[in-house]
Design an enzyme around this catalytic site. Sequence first.
Site, PDB file in Angstrom:
ATOM      1  N   LYS A   1     -10.951  -4.467 -14.674  1.00 53.31           N
ATOM      2  CA  LYS A   1     -11.069  -4.096 -16.092  1.00 53.31           C
ATOM      3  C   LYS A   1     -12.317  -3.243 -16.344  1.00 53.31           C
ATOM      4  O   LYS A   1     -12.230  -2.174 -16.963  1.00 53.31           O
ATOM      5  CB  LYS A   1     -11.119  -5.372 -16.935  1.00 53.31           C
ATOM      6  CG  LYS A   1     -11.545  -5.178 -18.373  1.00 53.31           C
ATOM      7  CD  LYS A   1     -11.511  -6.474 -19.120  1.00 53.31           C
ATOM      8  CE  LYS A   1     -12.510  -7.490 -18.581  1.00 53.31           C
ATOM      9  NZ  LYS A   1     -13.917  -7.105 -18.821  1.00 53.31           N
TER      10      LYS A   1
ATOM     11  N   GLN B   1      -6.614 -14.970 -21.256  1.00 46.47           N
ATOM     12  CA  GLN B   1      -8.006 -15.420 -21.188  1.00 46.47           C
ATOM     13  C   GLN B   1      -8.630 -15.550 -22.581  1.00 46.47           C
ATOM     14  O   GLN B   1      -9.849 -15.500 -22.726  1.00 46.47           O
ATOM     15  CB  GLN B   1      -8.822 -14.463 -20.314  1.00 46.47           C
ATOM     16  CG  GLN B   1      -8.354 -14.422 -18.875  1.00 46.47           C
ATOM     17  CD  GLN B   1      -9.261 -13.590 -17.993  1.00 46.47           C
ATOM     18  OE1 GLN B   1     -10.415 -13.939 -17.736  1.00 46.47           O
ATOM     19  NE2 GLN B   1      -8.740 -12.469 -17.510  1.00 46.47           N
TER      20      GLN B   1
END
Length: 747
Positions: free
Chosen positions: A32, A248
């Site tokens: 990411k 998440q």
Amino acid sequence: MALLDHLNPVQRQAASVIDGPVMIVAGAGSGKTRVLTYRIAHLLESGVPPYEVLALTFTNKAAKEMKERTERLIGRHAHSVWAGTFHSIFARILRHEAETLGYTRSFTIYDTDDTLGLIKNIMNSLGLSPQQLNPRAVQSRISGAKNQMVSPREYEELAKDFIDQKVSQVYSEYQPKLHKNNAMDFDDLLLRPIDLFRKHPAVLEKYQHRFKYVLVDEYQDTNRAQYVLISLLASKFRNICVVGDDAQSIYAFRGADIKNILDFERDYPQAKVFRLEQNYRSTRTILAAADAVIKNNRNQIHKTLWTENPAGDPVTLMECEDDKAEGHTIAQKVQEHIGREKLNLRDFAVLYRTNAQSRSIEDALRRAGLPYVIVGGIEFYKRKEIKDVLAYLRLVVNPRDEESLLRVINVPARGIGDTTVDKLIEHATKTNLSLFETVRQVRDIPSVTERVRNAVAQFTALIAKYAELKESMSASELARSLVDELGILKMYKEEQTPESLARWENVQELLSAVSEFVDQNAEKASLESFLEEVSLVAAVDTLVDERNAVTMMTLHAAKGLEFPVVFIAGMEEGLFPLYQVTPDASELEEERRLCYVGITRAMRKVYMTYTRIRYRFGDVSYPVVSRFVSEIPDSLLQKDAPRRSSYAVETVSSLQAARRRYTTPAPVKKPKPTDGFVPDNEVDYENESQEEIKLRVGVYVEHEVFGKGKVTQLSGRGDSAKAVVQFQGVGPKNLMIKFARLRVLGS
């Protein structure tokens, strides 16, 4: 496109889109930060000026890493990109625009301790006692309301019960008081910019043109206020790129709203969506276990993680007799890995659902001689002596900061007691003056004695002196000079106690921190900027990567980190997932996401532990293994042999006997009263042969592990009966009589 050749195909596509809304759904360990970094670099290489790029993160560490990586890719050209946490970026904007909202640019940022102090003072003025209403509960409700953008007036209208009505009274006083103090709390750093942008369209347009490209990291963690801010900034050019993973989203208790990421495509119908599903961190087995757990959630964005990494070892599930055995087992496994694979201590992380679980694990690591560090424990900037010095520095910058003034007006002791402070506050209220103005005019208050007037006058003169010197001295020179004049270091050193010497070292460390800040920031190193940075420090930002120690932290604190070997302790119903009675669907899904986060922190190996017996809230419980374990296929699990601990106060056999007695209790024989009175220090219980044994203070007993000893204290009755026994060689032990299997030897 040569810059993007280092990315995999999906990463390259996500980084190459310049205009329009983009959502990058980034699975755990899928690169990411790498994609965000390359995307920023690609924007700049494509001709976008760096000052038109805004990157919003949730930790200072992430922002710093992003800028450093971008600069390594394309050089100093990236230095002008604005990258930082939501709070730090909008605090920076508010410094420029403060006067528009009726503040000065030197406004103070109140942390949670400061806001709690203000709330306590307001409650006191309203006649609300802490026994009647918990100040921390009031603080939490006000913060929750602000996260949802509920004003004091709206909160009053929505108040349903007695507590809400009282909180409403405090909230109505709280906001005006903050403004009067020229202060903002953390929530205001997001709410005041919204007010600014909505009430002053020209200001909003200025920042829309300034930040034509907005990137948001960890979008699943944004709350209502952050969502509105992002929407306002991006509404003109719609060049918004959000990166996150709904799996998440674990901060609902802080106000995070998973709907923000789930509804992104509804908010931006033209959005391009990219799914980063290749994991570079974990083994195939770890990914499969995490995927098997998270697939049980209904509300999610579909994705399937995969990796080219080896299959790796199965997830090891370890049953432990009790929490002491659990700690001992974890320590033992760490030692085994170090001996077998030559790993460093920093390669291990122990994760748990609640902070209370750390105690037995800490004990075991200490016994094993294994250094450890706790992330999110007592933080440096929250220690009393540090907050005292910071309060002085904040007063120098902003004399209207009443909370700082109240904190240090008698630190070190000057003879200015609570009675005097109450008189000052009363006078300030009557005359409608700020507290600092009142303090400066203390000689006009007849009820204050001459001795106290002199002490107060010396205090105000000190603050005024350094407020003037602030313009001609560096922040580090000023801080050291002020501390020397206060005599704080001398006071702590003269006390010569371990605690005072530790405080002395902490103050010295703070002065070093100011010096370091000045050295690193050169011309921008004002006292105001140092205090702002201190106010915005996050727990995870204080993690020292260089220290070779086992890392211990809650599962919430672990997000964004990775370790070769991860232990998840306490895989038990009621503990993880955490609930009191029965969890509702949304709570359970968040707990499952938390489990997913824990598993995916591991690179090579995951251990899960659960106990047959655990002490919680002072009572013995017999937990059931977590439902999350049953969601992992047996083919991915390796069940280790039950672990027993030699450190337990009770032996294994006595615990097993206790379990039998607990599940099938026998009638307890009542003592024969003597004149209708049974003394408290006489407790009856049954041993396994059902023979009645009576314990008294002074009786000698024998324990299967600790040997012979003498009963020195008795307390409680029935199942809660306890005995303190002074054992030969091992000292005093506090035992639950029901489990201890003590054999009475005689008086």
